[in-house]
Design a protein around this motif. Structure first.
Motif, PDB file in Angstrom:
ATOM      1  N   UNK A 152       0.838  -1.200   0.000  1.00 24.78           N
ATOM      2  CA  UNK A 152       0.000   0.000   0.000  1.00 24.78           C
ATOM      3  C   UNK A 152       0.874   1.251   0.000  1.00 24.78           C
ATOM      4  N   UNK A 153       1.860   1.289   0.880  1.00 20.91           N
ATOM      5  CA  UNK A 153       2.748   2.461   0.944  1.00 20.91           C
ATOM      6  C   UNK A 153       3.543   2.624  -0.347  1.00 20.91           C
ATOM      7  N   UNK A 154       4.093   1.536  -0.846  1.00 16.36           N
ATOM      8  CA  UNK A 154       4.862   1.573  -2.091  1.00 16.36           C
ATOM      9  C   UNK A 154       3.983   2.040  -3.253  1.00 16.36           C
ATOM     10  N   UNK A 155       2.783   1.485  -3.345  1.00 19.56           N
ATOM     11  CA  UNK A 155       1.873   1.808  -4.450  1.00 19.56           C
ATOM     12  C   UNK A 155       1.403   3.251  -4.405  1.00 19.56           C
ATOM     13  N   UNK A 156       1.414   3.835  -3.225  1.00 23.35           N
ATOM     14  CA  UNK A 156       0.998   5.224  -3.092  1.00 23.35           C
ATOM     15  C   UNK A 156       1.960   6.169  -3.814  1.00 23.35           C
ATOM     16  N   UNK A 157       3.187   5.768  -4.017  1.00 20.97           N
ATOM     17  CA  UNK A 157       4.164   6.617  -4.706  1.00 20.97           C
ATOM     18  C   UNK A 157       4.507   6.102  -6.101  1.00 20.97           C
ATOM     19  N   UNK A 158       4.009   4.936  -6.458  1.00 19.49           N
ATOM     20  CA  UNK A 158       4.352   4.315  -7.737  1.00 19.49           C
ATOM     21  C   UNK A 158       3.969   5.128  -8.972  1.00 19.49           C
ATOM     22  N   UNK A 159       2.816   5.781  -9.040  1.00 19.33           N
ATOM     23  CA  UNK A 159       2.489   6.513 -10.278  1.00 19.33           C
ATOM     24  C   UNK A 159       3.515   7.580 -10.653  1.00 19.33           C
ATOM     25  N   UNK A 160       4.266   8.078  -9.688  1.00 20.07           N
ATOM     26  CA  UNK A 160       5.270   9.098  -9.993  1.00 20.07           C
ATOM     27  C   UNK A 160       6.536   8.527 -10.611  1.00 20.07           C
ATOM     28  N   UNK A 161       6.614   7.220 -10.772  1.00 16.54           N
ATOM     29  CA  UNK A 161       7.782   6.643 -11.442  1.00 16.54           C
ATOM     30  C   UNK A 161       7.809   7.071 -12.912  1.00 16.54           C
ATOM     31  N   UNK A 162       6.689   7.585 -13.386  1.00 17.21           N
ATOM     32  CA  UNK A 162       6.640   8.118 -14.743  1.00 17.21           C
ATOM     33  C   UNK A 162       7.558   9.305 -14.963  1.00 17.21           C
ATOM     34  N   UNK A 163       8.088   9.878 -13.875  1.00 12.07           N
ATOM     35  CA  UNK A 163       9.048  10.979 -14.022  1.00 12.07           C
ATOM     36  C   UNK A 163      10.335  10.524 -14.696  1.00 12.07           C
ATOM     37  N   UNK A 164      10.570   9.224 -14.733  1.00  6.81           N
ATOM     38  CA  UNK A 164      11.762   8.713 -15.414  1.00  6.81           C
ATOM     39  C   UNK A 164      11.592   8.716 -16.929  1.00  6.81           C
ATOM     40  N   UNK A 165      10.386   8.928 -17.380  1.00  8.72           N
ATOM     41  CA  UNK A 165      10.070   8.892 -18.803  1.00  8.72           C
ATOM     42  C   UNK A 165      10.118  10.305 -19.362  1.00  8.72           C
ATOM     43  N   UNK A 166      10.831  10.464 -20.450  1.00  9.23           N
ATOM     44  CA  UNK A 166      10.953  11.774 -21.073  1.00  9.23           C
ATOM     45  C   UNK A 166       9.818  11.998 -22.054  1.00  9.23           C
ATOM     46  N   UNK A 167       9.285  13.211 -22.051  1.00 11.00           N
ATOM     47  CA  UNK A 167       8.188  13.576 -22.950  1.00 11.00           C
ATOM     48  C   UNK A 167       8.744  13.812 -24.346  1.00 11.00           C
ATOM     49  N   UNK A 168       8.021  13.287 -25.347  1.00 10.66           N
ATOM     50  CA  UNK A 168       8.410  13.483 -26.735  1.00 10.66           C
ATOM     51  C   UNK A 168       7.158  13.689 -27.581  1.00 10.66           C
ATOM     52  N   UNK A 169       7.313  14.361 -28.689  1.00 12.72           N
ATOM     53  CA  UNK A 169       6.217  14.506 -29.642  1.00 12.72           C
ATOM     54  C   UNK A 169       6.392  13.559 -30.823  1.00 12.72           C
ATOM     55  N   UNK A 170       7.532  12.882 -30.880  1.00 13.38           N
ATOM     56  CA  UNK A 170       7.846  11.947 -31.954  1.00 13.38           C
ATOM     57  C   UNK A 170       7.209  10.592 -31.651  1.00 13.38           C
ATOM     58  N   UNK A 171       6.211  10.203 -32.433  1.00 13.11           N
ATOM     59  CA  UNK A 171       5.512   8.936 -32.178  1.00 13.11           C
ATOM     60  C   UNK A 171       6.411   7.727 -32.406  1.00 13.11           C
ATOM     61  N   UNK A 172       7.471   7.890 -33.177  1.00 10.35           N
ATOM     62  CA  UNK A 172       8.389   6.774 -33.406  1.00 10.35           C
ATOM     63  C   UNK A 172       9.200   6.446 -32.156  1.00 10.35           C
ATOM     64  N   UNK A 173       9.436   7.456 -31.303  1.00  7.69           N
ATOM     65  CA  UNK A 173      10.184   7.241 -30.059  1.00  7.69           C
ATOM     66  C   UNK A 173       9.288   6.766 -28.914  1.00  7.69           C
ATOM     67  N   UNK A 174       7.965   6.874 -29.100  1.00  6.89           N
ATOM     68  CA  UNK A 174       7.031   6.509 -28.032  1.00  6.89           C
ATOM     69  C   UNK A 174       7.276   5.064 -27.603  1.00  6.89           C
ATOM     70  N   UNK A 175       7.245   4.843 -26.301  1.00  8.45           N
ATOM     71  CA  UNK A 175       7.551   3.511 -25.780  1.00  8.45           C
ATOM     72  C   UNK A 175       6.474   2.495 -26.133  1.00  8.45           C
ATOM     73  N   UNK A 176       6.909   1.246 -26.156  1.00  8.03           N
ATOM     74  CA  UNK A 176       5.999   0.142 -26.420  1.00  8.03           C
ATOM     75  C   UNK A 176       5.304  -0.240 -25.119  1.00  8.03           C
ATOM     76  N   UNK A 177       4.187  -0.934 -25.230  1.00  8.83           N
ATOM     77  CA  UNK A 177       3.430  -1.298 -24.033  1.00  8.83           C
ATOM     78  C   UNK A 177       4.257  -2.180 -23.102  1.00  8.83           C
ATOM     79  N   UNK A 178       5.166  -3.003 -23.635  1.00 11.02           N
ATOM     80  CA  UNK A 178       6.010  -3.853 -22.795  1.00 11.02           C
ATOM     81  C   UNK A 178       6.929  -3.009 -21.913  1.00 11.02           C
TER      82      UNK A 178
END
Length: 186
Positions: free
Chosen positions: A77-103
């Motif tokens: 529960x405690x770990x999951x409360x902060x998990x959504x912010x792990x997305x900060x490791x992902x860089x924003x891009x407008x290039x759809x070719x660089x967009x990450x795969x679902x895996x």
């Protein structure tokens, strides 16, 4: 306490933040923890504790040992409360070719501590997404809950224990989304 905070801040800003996006400063991380801790403690008292009491009562009725899974579920529960912010490791891009795969997306969501280790060690390739805050949605919370249920079934053969892990993890994730106002409860 102030010396510890100062040393940790220096360590973070001089060593760790060089491997993370520029906005992931110690101050930003500290503010996120402060923002989420108050509501997480409120949710713990009013939601998690009653559920834990229910599980304890159910364990006595079904004669199942529940203390170790309950402790693990509380940590989740405690770990999951902060998990959504792990997305900060992902860089924003407008290039759809660089967009990450679902895996790649779900590998980061499910195995965040391992991926964070490889990012800090400099052995992970950068991840790019066309979306801001990629895990701040209900779909990610639901998929994470299903993942925890599968893990729970692998760890324990009782449905009660597996469901407890999934429910506590899903609630932790959802509490984070509520604090960030990504969805509301009427």
């Amino acid at each position: 306490m102030r010396k510890t905070r100062k040393k940790l801040s220096e360590y973070w800003d001089n060593l760790i933040s060089s491997k993370l996006p520029s906005f992931a400063t110690f101050k930003k991380i500290e503010d996120e923890i402060k923002e989420h801790f108050g509501f997480a403690s409120w949710a713990f008292k009013r939601i998690i504790l009653p559920i834990a009491v229910f599980y304890l009562l159910a364990s006595f009725i079904f004669q199942v040992r529940i203390f170790a899974p309950l402790f693990i579920s509380l940590l989740i529960f405690l770990y999951s409360n902060f998990l959504p912010d792990v997305g900060y490791l992902v860089k924003k891009t407008n290039d759809k070719r660089k967009d990450w795969k679902w895996q790649e997306k779900y590998t980061l969501l499910f195995f965040a501590p391992i991926v964070i280790y490889y990012v800090i060690a400099g052995r992970a390739k950068p991840l790019y997404s066309i979306h801001d805050r990629p895990f701040h949605n209900f779909k990610s919370a639901a998929v994470y809950g299903v993942f925890l249920f599968v893990i729970g079934m692998l760890l324990w053969d009782e449905l009660l224990k597996a469901s407890m892990l999934a429910i506590f993890g899903f609630l932790g994730f959802s509490v984070h989304l509520l604090v960030d106002k990504n969805f509301k409860i009427n």
